[in-house]
Write an enzyme that holds these catalytic residues in place. Structure first.
Site, PDB file in Angstrom:
ATOM      1  N   LYS A 109       0.864  -1.185   0.000  1.00  0.00           N
ATOM      2  CA  LYS A 109       0.000   0.000   0.000  1.00  0.00           C
ATOM      3  C   LYS A 109       0.891   1.222   0.000  1.00  0.00           C
ATOM      4  O   LYS A 109       2.046   1.160   0.436  1.00  0.00           O
ATOM      5  CB  LYS A 109      -0.883   0.017   1.256  1.00  0.00           C
ATOM      6  CG  LYS A 109      -2.156   0.807   1.086  1.00  0.00           C
ATOM      7  CD  LYS A 109      -3.223  -0.019   0.390  1.00  0.00           C
ATOM      8  CE  LYS A 109      -4.503   0.742   0.174  1.00  0.00           C
ATOM      9  NZ  LYS A 109      -5.587  -0.165  -0.244  1.00  0.00           N
ATOM     10  N   ASP A 149      -6.927   4.083  -4.576  1.00  0.00           N
ATOM     11  CA  ASP A 149      -7.564   3.969  -3.256  1.00  0.00           C
ATOM     12  C   ASP A 149      -8.187   5.348  -2.993  1.00  0.00           C
ATOM     13  O   ASP A 149      -8.466   6.083  -3.953  1.00  0.00           O
ATOM     14  CB  ASP A 149      -6.548   3.544  -2.174  1.00  0.00           C
ATOM     15  CG  ASP A 149      -7.235   3.126  -0.870  1.00  0.00           C
ATOM     16  OD1 ASP A 149      -7.792   2.020  -0.819  1.00  0.00           O
ATOM     17  OD2 ASP A 149      -7.235   3.904   0.098  1.00  0.00           O
TER      18      ASP A 149
HETATM   19  P1  NAD Z   1     -13.150   7.468  -2.340  1.00  0.00           P
HETATM   20  O1  NAD Z   1     -12.186   8.542  -2.057  1.00  0.00           O
HETATM   21  O2  NAD Z   1     -13.617   7.278  -3.737  1.00  0.00           O
HETATM   22  O3  NAD Z   1     -14.463   7.668  -1.410  1.00  0.00           O
HETATM   23  C1  NAD Z   1     -14.422   7.804  -0.029  1.00  0.00           C
HETATM   24  C2  NAD Z   1     -15.799   8.313   0.412  1.00  0.00           C
HETATM   25  O4  NAD Z   1     -15.893   8.291   1.835  1.00  0.00           O
HETATM   26  C3  NAD Z   1     -16.088   9.759  -0.030  1.00  0.00           C
HETATM   27  O5  NAD Z   1     -17.442   9.855  -0.443  1.00  0.00           O
HETATM   28  C4  NAD Z   1     -15.893  10.549   1.281  1.00  0.00           C
HETATM   29  O6  NAD Z   1     -16.608  11.771   1.291  1.00  0.00           O
HETATM   30  C5  NAD Z   1     -16.445   9.541   2.268  1.00  0.00           C
HETATM   31  N1  NAD Z   1     -16.082   9.755   3.665  1.00  0.00           N
HETATM   32  C6  NAD Z   1     -14.880  10.014   4.212  1.00  0.00           C
HETATM   33  N2  NAD Z   1     -15.000  10.164   5.552  1.00  0.00           N
HETATM   34  C7  NAD Z   1     -16.307   9.963   5.852  1.00  0.00           C
HETATM   35  C8  NAD Z   1     -17.064   9.950   7.046  1.00  0.00           C
HETATM   36  N3  NAD Z   1     -16.500  10.195   8.226  1.00  0.00           N
HETATM   37  N4  NAD Z   1     -18.399   9.712   6.964  1.00  0.00           N
HETATM   38  C9  NAD Z   1     -18.999   9.475   5.802  1.00  0.00           C
HETATM   39  N5  NAD Z   1     -18.322   9.447   4.626  1.00  0.00           N
HETATM   40  C10 NAD Z   1     -17.004   9.697   4.654  1.00  0.00           C
HETATM   41  O7  NAD Z   1     -12.515   6.125  -1.760  1.00  0.00           O
HETATM   42  P2  NAD Z   1     -12.856   4.633  -2.170  1.00  0.00           P
HETATM   43  O8  NAD Z   1     -11.894   4.208  -3.205  1.00  0.00           O
HETATM   44  O9  NAD Z   1     -14.306   4.492  -2.394  1.00  0.00           O
HETATM   45  O10 NAD Z   1     -12.432   3.869  -0.825  1.00  0.00           O
HETATM   46  C11 NAD Z   1     -13.319   3.756   0.289  1.00  0.00           C
HETATM   47  C12 NAD Z   1     -12.839   2.603   1.166  1.00  0.00           C
HETATM   48  O11 NAD Z   1     -12.831   1.402   0.397  1.00  0.00           O
HETATM   49  C13 NAD Z   1     -11.419   2.734   1.716  1.00  0.00           C
HETATM   50  O12 NAD Z   1     -11.361   2.081   2.970  1.00  0.00           O
HETATM   51  C14 NAD Z   1     -10.592   1.953   0.710  1.00  0.00           C
HETATM   52  O13 NAD Z   1      -9.368   1.503   1.247  1.00  0.00           O
HETATM   53  C15 NAD Z   1     -11.542   0.808   0.431  1.00  0.00           C
HETATM   54  N6  NAD Z   1     -11.302   0.090  -0.824  1.00  0.00           N
HETATM   55  C16 NAD Z   1     -11.263   0.739  -2.024  1.00  0.00           C
HETATM   56  C17 NAD Z   1     -11.074   0.010  -3.199  1.00  0.00           C
HETATM   57  C18 NAD Z   1     -11.106   0.651  -4.566  1.00  0.00           C
HETATM   58  O14 NAD Z   1     -11.086  -0.096  -5.552  1.00  0.00           O
HETATM   59  N7  NAD Z   1     -11.195   1.960  -4.695  1.00  0.00           N
HETATM   60  C19 NAD Z   1     -10.875  -1.379  -3.123  1.00  0.00           C
HETATM   61  C20 NAD Z   1     -10.939  -2.012  -1.882  1.00  0.00           C
HETATM   62  C21 NAD Z   1     -11.152  -1.257  -0.740  1.00  0.00           C
END
Ligand code: NAD
Length: 418
Positions: A109, A149
């Site tokens: 990561k 991410d």
């Molecule tokens: P992203 O940046 O696209 O979205 C994150 C979202 O969370 C945004 O809408 C943000 O406003 C919201 N957010 C942040 N803090 C918040 C809070 N306190 N309350 C409510 N909403 C809040 O990120 P993403 O890629 O969707 O990743 C989200 C999670 O999923 C992370 O934990 C990431 O590690 C995990 N993840 C992502 C992927 C991927 O393919 N992008 C794959 C596996 C896991």
């Protein structure tokens, strides 16, 4: 004292690895130490030249945790609270995740501690390219393959591929996954994590005898993972009644019109102000009386105090590490079924693997094929985890850890002391 995400990751590992008795199975191999320490961590200063002539100093990280089962693989996060402990935890979970779904990668990561959203596009490009330049030889298609991410996406992956080409003097599309389709990205990668979350929900619903048509859901976080999960649930007839983002939340007990909400967010950058629902407090989302709850924001969102008031029957962990160890215990006592992160959100890395395979072959799949192959991987992994849970009378989380740890331990043992 507050536990760091890495302390939590280790605590969960020890908890679930203990019954496997690795020291007895592989005497003298120090597998517990090997599997709980990153192979390598890099931390560095980044000085970004701002458009106004000033500079911004931030810190960059890349943690390569384990490559016993294949090259390091893991996303890049640009967020103000990123630090080494968080990146280590996320890298740790990555190698467990690739093992749960049994794809031939390890775990890594990376990230930068920066308020990325405040930068201009030109500043974002300079920062991403500088980060890649500093990592230079550390990443590569057979070594360590980044992906998106939080706050990164296909635009950043294209920039990273471009810098790698400049440094190494040749095209290697497989150096990153999650690229735009026009330069070697895979169909279906953008929505893959959400797609995988919903495949898992379908399997869990079958086991729980929950009819998804007309069931209700709430989704915390409306970024890549949250919005696509909501979209697929909506398509299946689940009523998504509440969603939140970092700025606020919207609710509509009759079910939110998710495609319209996605269009609103594309315009406004937030769920707030959406006409098809009423605003409410972001932090109350967890207490909605829904069937399914999807945390899809950041770590440690569900603490014990929150878990105590959760009313959902099923929690699908779209985010990494959204539930603290105390909350895990409390939810289990309450009989809430939790699909653990290392299984539930593995759809993203699975389609990343498909993208890497397509890049190696320079032969590209249709969206239908990607979807079909993803469903096959996710449902097989879910069934393996559910069977392991049944055999050992344990939670899905413990079962997922057991399977992953056993696979990586076997690979580490066979490779000998490295
Ligand atoms: P992203 O940046 O696209 O979205 C994150 C979202 O969370 C945004 O809408 C943000 O406003 C919201 N957010 C942040 N803090 C918040 C809070 N306190 N309350 C409510 N909403 C809040 O990120 P993403 O890629 O969707 O990743 C989200 C999670 O999923 C992370 O934990 C990431 O590690 C995990 N993840 C992502 C992927 C991927 O393919 N992008 C794959 C596996 C896991």
């Amino acid at each position: 004292m507050k536990q760091s995400p890495f302390d939590i990751a280790k605590e969960l590992f020890y908890r679930y690895a203990e019954p496997l008795a690795l020291d007895k199975r592989y005497p003298g191999q120090s597998l517990m130490e090997r599997l709980t320490q990153p192979d390598r961590s890099v931390e560095f200063r980044l000085t970004l030249q701002l458009d106004n002539g000033g500079t911004l100093v931030s810190r960059g990280y890349r943690v390569q945790f384990n490559d016993d089962r294949g090259p390091y693989k893991g996303g890049i996060r640009f967020h103000p609270v990123v630090d080494l402990e968080e990146v280590k935890a996320l890298a740790f979970w990555m190698y467990l995740k690739t093992a749960v779904v049994d794809i031939p990668f390890g775990g890594a990561k990376g990230g930068i501690a920066v308020d990325y959203q405040k930068l201009t596009v030109a500043e974002k490009e300079r920062l991403t390219k500088k980060y890649t330049t500093i990592l230079g030889d550390e990443i590569g298609p057979e070594k360590d393959i980044p992906a998106p991410d939080v706050n990164t996406g296909e635009r950043e992956m294209a920039w990273i591929m471009d810098v790698w080409r400049m440094i190494h003097g040749r095209y290697e599309r497989g150096v990153v996954t999650g690229k735009p389709v026009t330069i070697g990205g895979s169909q279906g990668r953008k929505s893959a994590t959400g797609r995988g979350v919903v495949f898992c929900i379908e399997e869990a619903a079958r086991d729980l005898k929950m009819d998804l048509f007309g069931a209700t859901a709430a989704v915390q976080g409306f970024g890549n993972v949250g919005s696509h999960t909501a979209q697929f649930l909506h398509q299946m007839g689940v009523r998504v009644v509440a969603v939140s983002d970092v700025y606020g939340a919207v609710r509509n007990l009759g079910g939110l019109d998710i495609p319209a909400l996605m269009a609103h967010v594309a315009e406004e950058g937030r769920v707030g102000g959406f006409k098809g629902g009423e605003p409410f407090s972001r932090d109350d989302l967890f207490y909605e009386p829904v069937d399914i709850l999807v945390p899809a924001a950041l770590e440690n969102a569900i603490t014990a105090a929150i878990a105590d008031r959760i009313r959902a029957r099923l929690i699908a962990e779209g985010a990494n590490g959204p539930t603290t160890p105390e909350a895990i215990d409390l939810l289990s006592k309450k009989g809430v079924v939790v699909i653990p992160d290392i299984l539930c959100n593995a759809g993203g890395v699975t389609v990343s693997y498909f993208e890497w395979v397509q890049n190696r072959q320079e032969f590209y799949w249709t969206a239908e094929r990607v979807d079909e192959e993803l469903r096959a991987v996710m449902t097989r992994a879910y069934r393996e985890v559910a069977d392991e849970a049944m055999r050992n009378r344990c939670s899905l989380r413990e079962a997922a850890y057991r399977l992953a740890i056993a696979r990586v331990a076997d690979a580490a043992y066979r490779r000998g002391a490295q």
